[in-house]
Design a protein around this motif. Structure first.
Motif, PDB file in Angstrom:
ATOM      1  N   GLY A 108     -18.747   5.255 -42.217  1.00 30.14           N
ATOM      2  CA  GLY A 108     -18.492   5.007 -43.621  1.00 30.14           C
ATOM      3  C   GLY A 108     -17.252   5.743 -44.087  1.00 30.14           C
ATOM      4  N   VAL A 109     -16.844   5.454 -45.311  1.00 34.95           N
ATOM      5  CA  VAL A 109     -15.674   6.121 -45.877  1.00 34.95           C
ATOM      6  C   VAL A 109     -16.108   7.291 -46.739  1.00 34.95           C
ATOM      7  CG1 VAL A 109     -14.353   3.977 -45.882  1.00 34.95           C
ATOM      8  CG2 VAL A 109     -15.566   4.678 -47.948  1.00 34.95           C
ATOM      9  N   ILE A 110     -15.194   8.225 -46.927  1.00 35.99           N
ATOM     10  CA  ILE A 110     -15.396   9.348 -47.843  1.00 35.99           C
ATOM     11  C   ILE A 110     -14.195   9.394 -48.767  1.00 35.99           C
ATOM     12  CG2 ILE A 110     -15.761  11.815 -48.107  1.00 35.99           C
ATOM     13  CD1 ILE A 110     -16.710  11.884 -45.208  1.00 35.99           C
ATOM     14  N   HIS A 111     -14.442   9.263 -50.056  1.00 36.99           N
ATOM     15  CA  HIS A 111     -13.383   9.378 -51.054  1.00 36.99           C
ATOM     16  C   HIS A 111     -13.740  10.468 -52.054  1.00 36.99           C
ATOM     17  CE1 HIS A 111     -11.972   4.948 -50.367  1.00 36.99           C
ATOM     18  NE2 HIS A 111     -11.464   5.783 -49.485  1.00 36.99           N
ATOM     19  N   VAL A 156     -19.262   7.298 -49.077  1.00 36.18           N
ATOM     20  CA  VAL A 156     -19.552   8.475 -49.895  1.00 36.18           C
ATOM     21  C   VAL A 156     -18.431   8.716 -50.896  1.00 36.18           C
ATOM     22  CG1 VAL A 156     -20.126  10.929 -49.872  1.00 36.18           C
ATOM     23  CG2 VAL A 156     -20.763   9.473 -47.924  1.00 36.18           C
ATOM     24  N   LEU A 157     -18.816   8.981 -52.145  1.00 35.32           N
ATOM     25  CA  LEU A 157     -17.883   9.392 -53.181  1.00 35.32           C
ATOM     26  C   LEU A 157     -18.231  10.824 -53.575  1.00 35.32           C
ATOM     27  CD1 LEU A 157     -15.622   8.722 -55.262  1.00 35.32           C
ATOM     28  CD2 LEU A 157     -17.450   7.946 -56.814  1.00 35.32           C
ATOM     29  N   VAL A 158     -17.276  11.728 -53.436  1.00 37.62           N
ATOM     30  CA  VAL A 158     -17.502  13.134 -53.787  1.00 37.62           C
ATOM     31  C   VAL A 158     -16.868  13.394 -55.144  1.00 37.62           C
ATOM     32  CG1 VAL A 158     -17.162  15.534 -53.126  1.00 37.62           C
ATOM     33  CG2 VAL A 158     -17.476  13.787 -51.352  1.00 37.62           C
ATOM     34  N   ASP A 159     -17.695  13.745 -56.120  1.00 34.60           N
ATOM     35  CA  ASP A 159     -17.187  14.017 -57.468  1.00 34.60           C
ATOM     36  C   ASP A 159     -16.683  15.457 -57.532  1.00 34.60           C
ATOM     37  OD1 ASP A 159     -16.548  14.189 -60.103  1.00 34.60           O
ATOM     38  OD2 ASP A 159     -18.439  13.389 -60.865  1.00 34.60           O
ATOM     39  N   ASP A 160     -15.419  15.627 -57.182  1.00 31.83           N
ATOM     40  CA  ASP A 160     -14.824  16.956 -57.127  1.00 31.83           C
ATOM     41  C   ASP A 160     -14.036  17.281 -58.392  1.00 31.83           C
ATOM     42  OD1 ASP A 160     -12.887  15.055 -56.712  1.00 31.83           O
ATOM     43  OD2 ASP A 160     -11.783  16.216 -55.213  1.00 31.83           O
ATOM     44  N   GLY A 168     -23.076   3.246 -61.165  1.00 29.79           N
ATOM     45  CA  GLY A 168     -24.199   2.594 -60.494  1.00 29.79           C
ATOM     46  C   GLY A 168     -24.347   2.828 -59.016  1.00 29.79           C
ATOM     47  N   VAL A 169     -23.770   3.915 -58.459  1.00 32.82           N
ATOM     48  CA  VAL A 169     -23.948   4.206 -57.038  1.00 32.82           C
ATOM     49  C   VAL A 169     -25.437   4.409 -56.764  1.00 32.82           C
ATOM     50  CG1 VAL A 169     -23.402   5.836 -55.187  1.00 32.82           C
ATOM     51  CG2 VAL A 169     -21.644   5.196 -56.851  1.00 32.82           C
ATOM     52  N   PRO A 170     -25.984   3.785 -55.708  1.00 32.47           N
ATOM     53  CA  PRO A 170     -27.442   3.789 -55.495  1.00 32.47           C
ATOM     54  C   PRO A 170     -28.080   5.170 -55.381  1.00 32.47           C
ATOM     55  CG  PRO A 170     -26.423   2.110 -54.131  1.00 32.47           C
ATOM     56  CD  PRO A 170     -25.301   2.888 -54.742  1.00 32.47           C
ATOM     57  N   LEU A 171     -27.394   6.140 -54.750  1.00 30.45           N
ATOM     58  CA  LEU A 171     -27.995   7.457 -54.538  1.00 30.45           C
ATOM     59  C   LEU A 171     -27.082   8.556 -55.046  1.00 30.45           C
ATOM     60  CD1 LEU A 171     -29.292   6.948 -50.869  1.00 30.45           C
ATOM     61  CD2 LEU A 171     -30.572   6.655 -53.007  1.00 30.45           C
ATOM     62  N   ARG A 172     -27.690   9.568 -55.650  1.00 25.53           N
ATOM     63  CA  ARG A 172     -26.939  10.724 -56.137  1.00 25.53           C
ATOM     64  C   ARG A 172     -27.506  11.993 -55.521  1.00 25.53           C
ATOM     65  NH1 ARG A 172     -27.718  12.145 -62.248  1.00 25.53           N
ATOM     66  NH2 ARG A 172     -29.343  13.492 -61.392  1.00 25.53           N
ATOM     67  N   ILE A 173     -26.620  12.802 -54.954  1.00 24.01           N
ATOM     68  CA  ILE A 173     -27.030  14.094 -54.388  1.00 24.01           C
ATOM     69  C   ILE A 173     -26.285  15.193 -55.119  1.00 24.01           C
ATOM     70  CG2 ILE A 173     -27.040  15.547 -52.334  1.00 24.01           C
ATOM     71  CD1 ILE A 173     -27.219  12.992 -50.663  1.00 24.01           C
ATOM     72  N   ALA A 219     -22.598  -2.168 -53.305  1.00 22.75           N
ATOM     73  CA  ALA A 219     -22.200  -1.028 -54.129  1.00 22.75           C
ATOM     74  C   ALA A 219     -20.862  -0.492 -53.644  1.00 22.75           C
ATOM     75  CB  ALA A 219     -23.264   0.065 -54.055  1.00 22.75           C
ATOM     76  N   PRO A 220     -20.014  -0.007 -54.560  1.00 19.74           N
ATOM     77  CA  PRO A 220     -18.715   0.527 -54.126  1.00 19.74           C
ATOM     78  C   PRO A 220     -18.876   1.697 -53.169  1.00 19.74           C
ATOM     79  CG  PRO A 220     -19.164   1.117 -56.409  1.00 19.74           C
ATOM     80  CD  PRO A 220     -20.202   0.112 -56.012  1.00 19.74           C
ATOM     81  N   TYR A 221     -19.895   2.526 -53.399  1.00 21.51           N
ATOM     82  CA  TYR A 221     -20.278   3.618 -52.493  1.00 21.51           C
ATOM     83  C   TYR A 221     -21.790   3.641 -52.424  1.00 21.51           C
ATOM     84  CZ  TYR A 221     -15.474   5.135 -53.273  1.00 21.51           C
ATOM     85  OH  TYR A 221     -14.100   5.176 -53.348  1.00 21.51           O
ATOM     86  N   HIS A 222     -22.319   4.133 -51.323  1.00 23.78           N
ATOM     87  CA  HIS A 222     -23.772   4.247 -51.185  1.00 23.78           C
ATOM     88  C   HIS A 222     -24.296   5.531 -51.801  1.00 23.78           C
ATOM     89  CE1 HIS A 222     -22.606   1.711 -47.586  1.00 23.78           C
ATOM     90  NE2 HIS A 222     -23.424   0.922 -48.266  1.00 23.78           N
ATOM     91  N   VAL A 223     -23.502   6.584 -51.715  1.00 26.50           N
ATOM     92  CA  VAL A 223     -23.938   7.913 -52.159  1.00 26.50           C
ATOM     93  C   VAL A 223     -22.819   8.565 -52.956  1.00 26.50           C
ATOM     94  CG1 VAL A 223     -24.794  10.178 -51.442  1.00 26.50           C
ATOM     95  CG2 VAL A 223     -25.310   8.149 -50.049  1.00 26.50           C
ATOM     96  N   VAL A 224     -23.175   9.179 -54.078  1.00 26.01           N
ATOM     97  CA  VAL A 224     -22.228  10.026 -54.789  1.00 26.01           C
ATOM     98  C   VAL A 224     -22.722  11.472 -54.657  1.00 26.01           C
ATOM     99  CG1 VAL A 224     -23.397   9.613 -57.025  1.00 26.01           C
ATOM    100  CG2 VAL A 224     -21.076  10.533 -56.974  1.00 26.01           C
ATOM    101  N   LEU A 225     -21.863  12.347 -54.128  1.00 28.40           N
ATOM    102  CA  LEU A 225     -22.165  13.778 -54.000  1.00 28.40           C
ATOM    103  C   LEU A 225     -21.583  14.491 -55.210  1.00 28.40           C
ATOM    104  CD1 LEU A 225     -21.410  14.627 -50.241  1.00 28.40           C
ATOM    105  CD2 LEU A 225     -23.612  14.161 -51.300  1.00 28.40           C
TER     106      LEU A 225
END
Length: 632
Positions: A26-29, A567-571, A587-592, A532-538
Motif C-alpha cells: 500500500g501507499v503511505i502519504h 495509509v494517510l498520516v495526519d502529521d 470518510g477513511v474507513p479506519l482511524r488509529i 476509499a482514498p485511504y484505508h487507514v488514517v493514523l
C-alpha cells in the motif's frame, strides 16, 4: 532520513475486493505533503449531499458551471473505481483502447444524432471552418473505426472499451458530479454477426451484465439492476444499474416478492381490470376554459381532481408510405387518466409501429385541437388508432359504484366537456369494438407505472417505489448504427451483412458521487473500503520526530503498507479535535490515534468510521491484523 520524511517515501498500489491486497504494498502519504483543503462550509450552490461533502472534504473543486477539478483525494477514489472497472472488463474479454474527445461532426450526421442531441452537444468550428464537437458518447466513432479495419466475420466477436472524459452542455448543471458538463465515463462496444449462439450479441450482453454486477459489488455499492428504456442511444433492450439511496433522482419500481425491478419508463404492470360500460354521470356539458391546455390549469378552473380527467396525447406514426399500408394507421391517440403520464415506449409497443410525439402544427392541420383533444377525435377518422389505458377505460367509479365522472377536451380550442361517457359519446360501443378486434380502439398499458400498481410478476402483490442514481447502463444496439453508417462485413456465406452491436457504459465520476449519496452521515462521508482514498488514517498526538508517538506511527504505517493498506498520516500541527473532524469528513474507513496515554498501556486507539461512539484500545502488535479483519 527522519521518520516523517520516511513516511513520505513509501509507495505502492492497492488492490482487490475487500479493500486491501496482501500481495501488493500500500501507499503511505502524509497529510502535510498532499493537498486536502477541507472546509467547514459547503459551496453556496451545493444542494446534494455528495456535492457538499466532496467539496468540503477537498475531493473536488469547482472551476466553472458543471466543471470540476479532481484533487488528490478525489483522484485516488476515481483511480480505484477505474482499476476495478478495468480488471472486470479485462476478465470479461474486453480490450482497452482510447478514442479522442474532439471529433468531426460529420460522423454524427451519418446517424442523424447531430440534430437529435441539439443544444446538449458542445459544437464549434475550428480555425479552418471544420465543424467539430466534444464527445458525449462514441457510438459513431467506434463504428467508423470498425468499418475501416474489420472486413470479415473471422475478426468477430470483439469488445473494446475506454475510460474517457465526456462532455454534455447541460442547461442547468446541478448536484455536483451527478449532473455536470464534463465527466469521466467507461464506455464499451461489442460486435457480433449473430444475436444468438457463441459469440453472439446475447452472450456478450450477458457477459457485460455479469461484469457490471461484479464491478458494483466490488465497489461496495448497494445497487439494483433494473429493466430500462434505451432512450437516445437506441436499441432493442437495456438495463440500468441504480445505486439505492433516498436522495436518488430516479424512481425504481420493485416487486417485493420476485425482485423484478424497472424504472418508471420501462416498468410493466400486472392485470388492471377495465369496463367501458356504465351510465353517463350527466348530460355532456361544454365549459369555456381559456388558456388552460394543461391538466393542472383545467383542474383548478373546473374544480375537478386530475384523476377524473382524461388526457389524450397525439402521436404520429414514424413510417414510410409503404409502411403506412402495413400498419394501417398514421396517427395514434393515447388516453390516460389526468394524474398519469403517457409512456411513448408503451404506445409504440401497443400500436406495433414506431411513433413520436406529433408536431403541434402538423397535428392541428389534421384537425386535432392540441391541448384540448378528446377520445372522440378518433371517431370516423381513417388511419387513427385510439389506445386507452385500463385506468381510463372505466364507466363506473369502483370506489362509489356510481357512474364515472370524466372531464376531457372538447376538441375545440379553449374548451373542455364534463360528464364524458365512453359508450354514449364515442358514437359506437367501445366494448363491442374491443371485443370484435376493431382496429379503431385498443385497451393497453400505455402509461408510466406508479407505486401501488399490481406487480407484473406476482398476482396480488403491489409494486413498491425506491429511489436510485443511475451509474451504469447496458444496451443491445442491434444494427442501428452499423446500418446507418454502412458497416457491413462478409459472413460465412461470403454475403455482406450489417454487424450487430452492443453498448455498455459506466459513469466513473458519477459512481463516486453516488457512493457518497448512499453512504454518509452528519459528520461526513463513509467510504466502502475498496474505493476509499485511504484505508487507514493514523493520527499521532504529537508530530515531534524524536517522540515515541512518531516512532510508533512510522512503524505502524510501514507494517500496514506491507499488508496492502493505503495509509494517510495526519502529521499536521493541529488540535486533536480538528484532526478527528477532518478524518470523519473525508470518510477513511479506519482511524488509529497514537497518543502517550494509550501507548503507556501498550496500545493505540482503534475506531472504524462506521461505528458510533469512542474507539477501543488495541495492542500495538495486534493493530495490523485488527485493521485487516475490518477491511475484509
Amino acid at each position: 532520513m527522519n521518520q516523517t520524511s520516511e513516511l513520505q517515501d513509501r509507495s505502492g498500489v492497492p488492490g482487490i475486493p475487500g479493500g486491501v491486497s496482501t500481495e501488493r504494498r500500500g501507499v503511505i502519504h502524509s497529510w502535510s505533503r498532499t493537498l486536502i483543503p477541507t472546509a467547514k462550509d459547503a459551496p453556496s450552490d451545493a444542494e446534494a449531499p455528495s456535492h457538499k461533502l466532496l467539496s468540503r472534504g477537498g475531493f473536488i473543486r469547482r472551476v466553472g458551471a458543471g466543471i470540476y477539478e479532481y484533487l488528490p483525494l478525489g483522484w485516488r477514489v476515481l483511480t480505484k473505481i477505474s482499476n476495478i472497472v478495468r480488471e472486470e472488463m479485462d476478465a470479461a474479454g474486453a480490450s482497452e483502447f482510447l478514442m479522442p474527445a474532439l471529433l468531426p461532426t460529420e460522423l454524427l450526421k451519418e446517424t442523424g444524432r447531430a440534430e437529435a442531441y441539439g443544444d446538449l452537444l458542445f459544437r464549434f468550428e475550428d480555425r479552418h471552418g471544420r465543424d467539430s464537437y466534444l464527445g458525449p458518447t462514441h457510438e459513431e466513432v467506434i463504428t467508423d473505426l470498425m468499418r475501416g479495419t474489420i472486413s470479415s466475420y473471422k475478426h468477430l466477436p470483439l469488445n473494446l472499451y475506454q475510460i474517457q472524459t465526456k462532455y454534455r452542455d447541460e442547461f442547468r448543471p446541478r448536484a455536483g458530479l451527478l449532473r455536470c458538463r464534463e465527466f469521466l465515463m467507461k464506455d464499451a462496444y461489442s460486435f457480433a454477426m449473430s444475436v444468438e449462439g457463441p459469440g453472439g450479441l446475447n452472450e456478450q450482453y450477458d457477459a457485460m451484465d455479469r461484469a457490471y454486477q461484479r464491478i458494483f459489488e466490488r465497489c461496495g455499492l448497494d445497487f439494483t439492476r433494473v429493466e430500462a428504456e434505451s432512450g437516445p442511444i437506441g436499441g432493442s433492450a437495456s438495463h440500468e444499474f441504480m445505486v439505492n439511496c433516498a436522495t436518488g433522482e430516479d424512481t425504481i419500481l420493485v416487486c417485493p416478492k420476485t425482485g423484478y425491478a424497472a424504472n418508471v419508463e420501462k416498468c410493466e404492470t400486472g392485470l388492471r381490470k377495465h369496463d367501458f360500460a356504465g351510465d353517463p354521470s350527466g348530460e355532456l356539458e361544454e365549459v369555456h376554459t381559456p388558456g388552460c391546455p394543461g391538466i393542472e390549469d383545467v383542474s383548478k378552473l373546473m374544480k375537478v381532481k386530475p384523476k377524473n380527467m382524461l388526457k389524450t396525447v397525439v402521436f404520429k406514426v414514424q413510417s414510410t408510405a409503404a409502411d403506412l399500408e402495413k400498419y394501417g394507421e398514421e396517427w395514434v391517440l393515447a388516453v390516460v387518466r389526468g394524474d398519469h403520464d403517457v409512456n411513448e415506449g408503451k404506445v409504440r409497443d401497443a400500436a406495433g409501429c414506431p411513433v413520436a410525439l406529433a408536431d403541434p402544427e402538423e397535428a392541428k392541420a389534421k384537425g386535432f385541437a392540441i391541448g384540448f383533444v378528446s377520445p372522440r377525435a378518433a371517431v370516423g377518422q381513417k388511419g387513427v388508432l385510439l389506445l386507452v389505458d385500463p385506468d381510463a377505460a372505466q364507466g363506473v367509479d369502483a370506489a362509489s359504484g356510481k357512474p364515472m365522472f370524466w372531464v376531457t377536451g372538447a376538441d375545440k380550442v379553449d374548451h373542455h366537456v364534463k360528464h364524458f361517457n365512453w359508450v354514449r359519446d364515442l358514437g359506437k360501443d367501445p366494448v363491442e369494438a374491443e371485443r370484435s378486434g376493431d382496429k379503431f380502439l385498443m385497451v393497453a398499458d400505455v402509461r408510466n407505472a406508479v407505486e401501488g400498481d399490481p406487480s407484473p410478476r406476482a398476482e396480488g402483490v403491489a409494486l413498491e417505489a425506491k429511489r436510485g442514481i443511475e451509474v451504469g447502463h447496458i444496451f443491445k444496439l442491434g444494427t442501428k448504427y452499423s446500418e446507418a453508417m454502412g458497416f457491413e462485413i462478409l459472413d460465412e456465406k461470403q454475403e455482406r451483412r450489417p454487424v450487430i452491436m452492443g453498448c455498455y457504459g459506466i459513469g466513473v465520476s458519477r459512481t463516486m458521487a453516488a457512493c457518497v449519496e448512499m453512504s454518509h452521515d452528519e459528520n461526513g462521508i463513509v467510504w466502502p473500503a475498496p474505493i476509499a482514498p485511504y484505508h487507514v488514517v493514523l493520527v499521532p498526538m504529537t508530530t515531534d520526530p524524536a517522540s515515541e508517538v512518531m516512532r510508533v506511527a512510522c512503524d505502524l504505517s510501514g507494517r500496514l503498507a506491507r499488508a496492502g493498506c493505503d495509509v494517510l498520516v495526519d502529521d499536521r500541527d493541529e488540535r486533536p479535535g480538528v484532526k478527528f473532524k477532518d478524518a470523519d469528513l473525508i470518510g477513511v474507513p479506519l482511524r488509529i490515534v497514537i497518543g502517550e496515554k494509550a501507548l503507556a498501556q501498550g496500545g493505540v486507539e482503534f475506531k472504524a468510521r462506521r461505528d458510533a461512539g469512542k474507539g477501543e484500545v488495541v495492542a500495538v502488535d495486534g493493530v495490523v491484523e485488527k485493521c485487516l479483519e475490518h477491511l475484509r
